[in-house]
Scaffold this motif. Structure first.
Motif, PDB file in Angstrom:
ATOM      1  N   PRO A  74      -9.038 -13.594  18.870  1.00 55.06           N
ATOM      2  CA  PRO A  74      -9.525 -12.344  18.274  1.00 55.06           C
ATOM      3  C   PRO A  74      -8.689 -12.008  17.047  1.00 55.06           C
ATOM      4  CG  PRO A  74      -8.136 -11.854  20.153  1.00 55.06           C
ATOM      5  CD  PRO A  74      -8.237 -13.355  20.081  1.00 55.06           C
ATOM      6  N   VAL A  75      -9.336 -11.523  16.000  1.00 55.93           N
ATOM      7  CA  VAL A  75      -8.624 -11.161  14.777  1.00 55.93           C
ATOM      8  C   VAL A  75      -9.042  -9.770  14.325  1.00 55.93           C
ATOM      9  CG1 VAL A  75      -8.449 -13.570  14.029  1.00 55.93           C
ATOM     10  CG2 VAL A  75     -10.358 -12.162  13.224  1.00 55.93           C
ATOM     11  N   VAL A  76      -8.176  -9.121  13.577  1.00 58.11           N
ATOM     12  CA  VAL A  76      -8.518  -7.843  12.966  1.00 58.11           C
ATOM     13  C   VAL A  76      -8.818  -8.098  11.494  1.00 58.11           C
ATOM     14  CG1 VAL A  76      -6.074  -7.291  12.500  1.00 58.11           C
ATOM     15  CG2 VAL A  76      -7.796  -5.470  12.509  1.00 58.11           C
ATOM     16  N   VAL A  77      -9.910  -7.543  11.021  1.00 56.70           N
ATOM     17  CA  VAL A  77     -10.289  -7.665   9.615  1.00 56.70           C
ATOM     18  C   VAL A  77      -9.893  -6.366   8.922  1.00 56.70           C
ATOM     19  CG1 VAL A  77     -12.165  -8.088   7.977  1.00 56.70           C
ATOM     20  CG2 VAL A  77     -12.232  -9.124  10.264  1.00 56.70           C
ATOM     21  N   VAL A  78      -9.099  -6.494   7.861  1.00 62.31           N
ATOM     22  CA  VAL A  78      -8.608  -5.321   7.128  1.00 62.31           C
ATOM     23  C   VAL A  78      -8.786  -5.539   5.634  1.00 62.31           C
ATOM     24  CG1 VAL A  78      -6.883  -4.778   8.901  1.00 62.31           C
ATOM     25  CG2 VAL A  78      -6.254  -6.234   6.964  1.00 62.31           C
ATOM     26  N   SER A  79      -8.646  -4.448   4.877  1.00 61.19           N
ATOM     27  CA  SER A  79      -8.676  -4.536   3.422  1.00 61.19           C
ATOM     28  C   SER A  79      -7.517  -5.409   2.936  1.00 61.19           C
ATOM     29  CB  SER A  79      -8.553  -3.139   2.818  1.00 61.19           C
ATOM     30  OG  SER A  79      -8.234  -3.202   1.445  1.00 61.19           O
ATOM     31  N   LYS A  80      -7.730  -6.100   1.848  1.00 62.36           N
ATOM     32  CA  LYS A  80      -6.701  -6.974   1.295  1.00 62.36           C
ATOM     33  C   LYS A  80      -5.432  -6.197   0.962  1.00 62.36           C
ATOM     34  CE  LYS A  80      -6.289 -10.784  -2.004  1.00 62.36           C
ATOM     35  NZ  LYS A  80      -6.965 -11.516  -3.100  1.00 62.36           N
ATOM     36  N   GLU A  81      -5.559  -4.899   0.706  1.00 64.66           N
ATOM     37  CA  GLU A  81      -4.405  -4.063   0.357  1.00 64.66           C
ATOM     38  C   GLU A  81      -3.763  -3.418   1.580  1.00 64.66           C
ATOM     39  OE1 GLU A  81      -3.415  -4.196  -2.730  1.00 64.66           O
ATOM     40  OE2 GLU A  81      -5.158  -5.471  -3.149  1.00 64.66           O
ATOM     41  N   HIS A  82      -4.317  -3.620   2.746  1.00 68.59           N
ATOM     42  CA  HIS A  82      -3.791  -3.014   3.972  1.00 68.59           C
ATOM     43  C   HIS A  82      -2.434  -3.607   4.310  1.00 68.59           C
ATOM     44  CE1 HIS A  82      -3.604  -1.616   8.135  1.00 68.59           C
ATOM     45  NE2 HIS A  82      -4.695  -0.893   7.939  1.00 68.59           N
ATOM     46  N   VAL A  83      -1.540  -2.803   4.901  1.00 64.75           N
ATOM     47  CA  VAL A  83      -0.209  -3.267   5.255  1.00 64.75           C
ATOM     48  C   VAL A  83      -0.251  -4.451   6.224  1.00 64.75           C
ATOM     49  CG1 VAL A  83       0.039  -1.632   7.177  1.00 64.75           C
ATOM     50  CG2 VAL A  83       2.081  -2.522   6.043  1.00 64.75           C
ATOM     51  N   VAL A  84      -1.274  -4.512   7.068  1.00 61.28           N
ATOM     52  CA  VAL A  84      -1.400  -5.611   8.029  1.00 61.28           C
ATOM     53  C   VAL A  84      -1.519  -6.960   7.319  1.00 61.28           C
ATOM     54  CG1 VAL A  84      -2.990  -6.639   9.715  1.00 61.28           C
ATOM     55  CG2 VAL A  84      -2.312  -4.249   9.947  1.00 61.28           C
ATOM     56  N   ALA A  85      -2.032  -6.963   6.109  1.00 65.88           N
ATOM     57  CA  ALA A  85      -2.218  -8.207   5.362  1.00 65.88           C
ATOM     58  C   ALA A  85      -0.901  -8.923   5.087  1.00 65.88           C
ATOM     59  CB  ALA A  85      -2.942  -7.925   4.048  1.00 65.88           C
ATOM     60  N   ALA A  86       0.216  -8.213   5.178  1.00 69.17           N
ATOM     61  CA  ALA A  86       1.526  -8.815   4.900  1.00 69.17           C
ATOM     62  C   ALA A  86       2.088  -9.578   6.093  1.00 69.17           C
ATOM     63  CB  ALA A  86       2.511  -7.732   4.473  1.00 69.17           C
ATOM     64  N   PHE A  87       1.402  -9.517   7.235  1.00 69.48           N
ATOM     65  CA  PHE A  87       1.902 -10.151   8.450  1.00 69.48           C
ATOM     66  C   PHE A  87       1.009 -11.299   8.894  1.00 69.48           C
ATOM     67  CE2 PHE A  87       3.582  -5.926   8.221  1.00 69.48           C
ATOM     68  CZ  PHE A  87       4.891  -6.042   8.649  1.00 69.48           C
ATOM     69  N   ASP A  88       1.590 -12.195   9.674  1.00 72.79           N
ATOM     70  CA  ASP A  88       0.840 -13.327  10.201  1.00 72.79           C
ATOM     71  C   ASP A  88       0.110 -12.984  11.491  1.00 72.79           C
ATOM     72  OD1 ASP A  88       3.595 -15.322   9.183  1.00 72.79           O
ATOM     73  OD2 ASP A  88       1.651 -15.161   8.181  1.00 72.79           O
ATOM     74  N   GLU A  89       0.552 -11.941  12.159  1.00 72.21           N
ATOM     75  CA  GLU A  89      -0.063 -11.506  13.409  1.00 72.21           C
ATOM     76  C   GLU A  89       0.210 -10.023  13.581  1.00 72.21           C
ATOM     77  OE1 GLU A  89       1.527 -12.079  17.648  1.00 72.21           O
ATOM     78  OE2 GLU A  89       0.105 -13.733  17.425  1.00 72.21           O
ATOM     79  N   VAL A  90      -0.672  -9.325  14.273  1.00 74.41           N
ATOM     80  CA  VAL A  90      -0.494  -7.901  14.528  1.00 74.41           C
ATOM     81  C   VAL A  90      -0.729  -7.622  16.006  1.00 74.41           C
ATOM     82  CG1 VAL A  90      -2.891  -7.378  13.989  1.00 74.41           C
ATOM     83  CG2 VAL A  90      -1.185  -5.567  13.801  1.00 74.41           C
ATOM     84  N   ASP A  91      -0.003  -6.664  16.539  1.00 73.85           N
ATOM     85  CA  ASP A  91      -0.214  -6.253  17.925  1.00 73.85           C
ATOM     86  C   ASP A  91      -1.249  -5.139  17.943  1.00 73.85           C
ATOM     87  OD1 ASP A  91       0.353  -4.670  20.513  1.00 73.85           O
ATOM     88  OD2 ASP A  91       1.598  -6.456  20.738  1.00 73.85           O
ATOM     89  N   VAL A  92      -2.114  -5.133  18.945  1.00 76.42           N
ATOM     90  CA  VAL A  92      -3.151  -4.111  19.003  1.00 76.42           C
ATOM     91  C   VAL A  92      -2.557  -2.706  19.045  1.00 76.42           C
ATOM     92  CG1 VAL A  92      -3.327  -4.103  21.541  1.00 76.42           C
ATOM     93  CG2 VAL A  92      -5.318  -3.462  20.142  1.00 76.42           C
ATOM     94  N   ALA A  93      -1.339  -2.571  19.579  1.00 74.39           N
ATOM     95  CA  ALA A  93      -0.697  -1.261  19.638  1.00 74.39           C
ATOM     96  C   ALA A  93      -0.440  -0.698  18.247  1.00 74.39           C
ATOM     97  CB  ALA A  93       0.616  -1.351  20.418  1.00 74.39           C
ATOM     98  N   ASP A  94      -0.309  -1.577  17.257  1.00 72.27           N
ATOM     99  CA  ASP A  94      -0.065  -1.121  15.901  1.00 72.27           C
ATOM    100  C   ASP A  94      -1.345  -0.697  15.185  1.00 72.27           C
ATOM    101  OD1 ASP A  94       2.585  -0.911  15.351  1.00 72.27           O
ATOM    102  OD2 ASP A  94       2.622  -2.470  13.818  1.00 72.27           O
TER     103      ASP A  94
END
Length: 260
Positions: A74-94
């Motif tokens: 499962p992946v999260v799709v975010v805007s290219k400018e979103h802070v999540v884009a700077a990481f290789d993986e994100v926790d759902v809690a974030d």
């Protein structure tokens, strides 16, 4: 003339390899393949307008045989400018403060940890297709959490996707009606499972009994698909080179501040 053998597949599932094998082995037996949404694919099996379907599990099993095939990250799709884009993986809690641009019932892990404000803003969003939701994601107004193949299907230059820890993998399975005795069903099962043309085959009804994992909720069907491609499964992807950066509740990184 033999009536066409109809197979439906849901977005993100690519049966091209299996269709080519079918055409090579059974050139005199026409096969029609077409995309369908998950609910529609199951309904078409039941009303007889489709013979088999490659769909996402779980599915209502009454009257159907189901063989789990593989799992997807499962992946999260975010805007290219979103802070999540700077990481290789994100926790759902974030993602607890983010607006989810899809039915929360599809991502119960997010629904359990979402803030009241995020749930309220999510509920205010109109229903939309995945393609429409990704378009809204590009504007920075929310996120979607989907299987990796679906994210790739709807990829745009202004969005990125990252694996999400804490969300169950998406399972793909092959389904058909228990009362359908068309011998071509077993032919297609054999192709999907990677059997050679000369391999022995059991009956379709017997094949449908190999489903304990689907009944019990275990992972099941984790073998690599017969097309030989590397399967994307589990909750993290293998990273090349340095260890991946992970943004999550347990990563030790402070949460982003000043969210609106």
């Amino acid at each position: 003339m033999t009536h066409p053998f109809r197979v439906e597949f849901v977005p993100g599932v690519t049966p091209d390899k299996w269709l080519r094998v079918w055409a090579a082995r059974l050139p005199e037996s026409p096969l029609e393949a077409s995309p369908a949404e998950n609910a529609d694919a199951a309904a078409h099996l039941r009303d007889g307008s489709a013979s088999m379907a490659l769909l996402r599990l779980p599915v209502e099993r009454e009257g159907l045989h189901v063989i789990p095939l593989y799992e997807e990250v499962p992946v999260v799709v975010v805007s290219k400018e979103h802070v999540v884009a700077a990481f290789d993986e994100v926790d759902v809690a974030d993602l607890a403060e983010e607006v989810l641009l899809q039915d929360p019932a599809l991502v119960p892990e997010w629904a359990e940890i979402a803030t009241p404000d995020a749930r309220e803003r999510t509920a205010a969003m109109p229903p939309m297709t995945t393609k429409q939701a990704v378009s809204v994601v590009a504007s920075g107004s929310g996120i979607v959490i989907v299987p990796m193949s679906v994210a790739r299907l709807h990829h745009r230059k202004d969005v990125v996707h990252r694996p999400v820890a804490g969300v169950a993998p998406s399972r793909v399975g092959l389904a058909w009606r228990v009362d359908d005795e068309d011998p071509r069903i077993e032919d297609f099962i054999g192709i999907v499972r990677g059997r050679t043309e000369r391999s022995s085959r059991g009956s379709a009804s017997h094949a449908g009994e190999a489903q304990p994992s689907e009944r019990t909720g275990d992972a099941g069907g984790r073998h690599t698909p017969s097309d030989g491609r590397r399967q994307e499964r589990g909750r993290t992807l293998p990273q090349r080179g340095a260890a991946p950066r992970k943004r999550g509740a347990s990563s030790g990184r402070s949460r982003r501040k000043g969210r609106r």
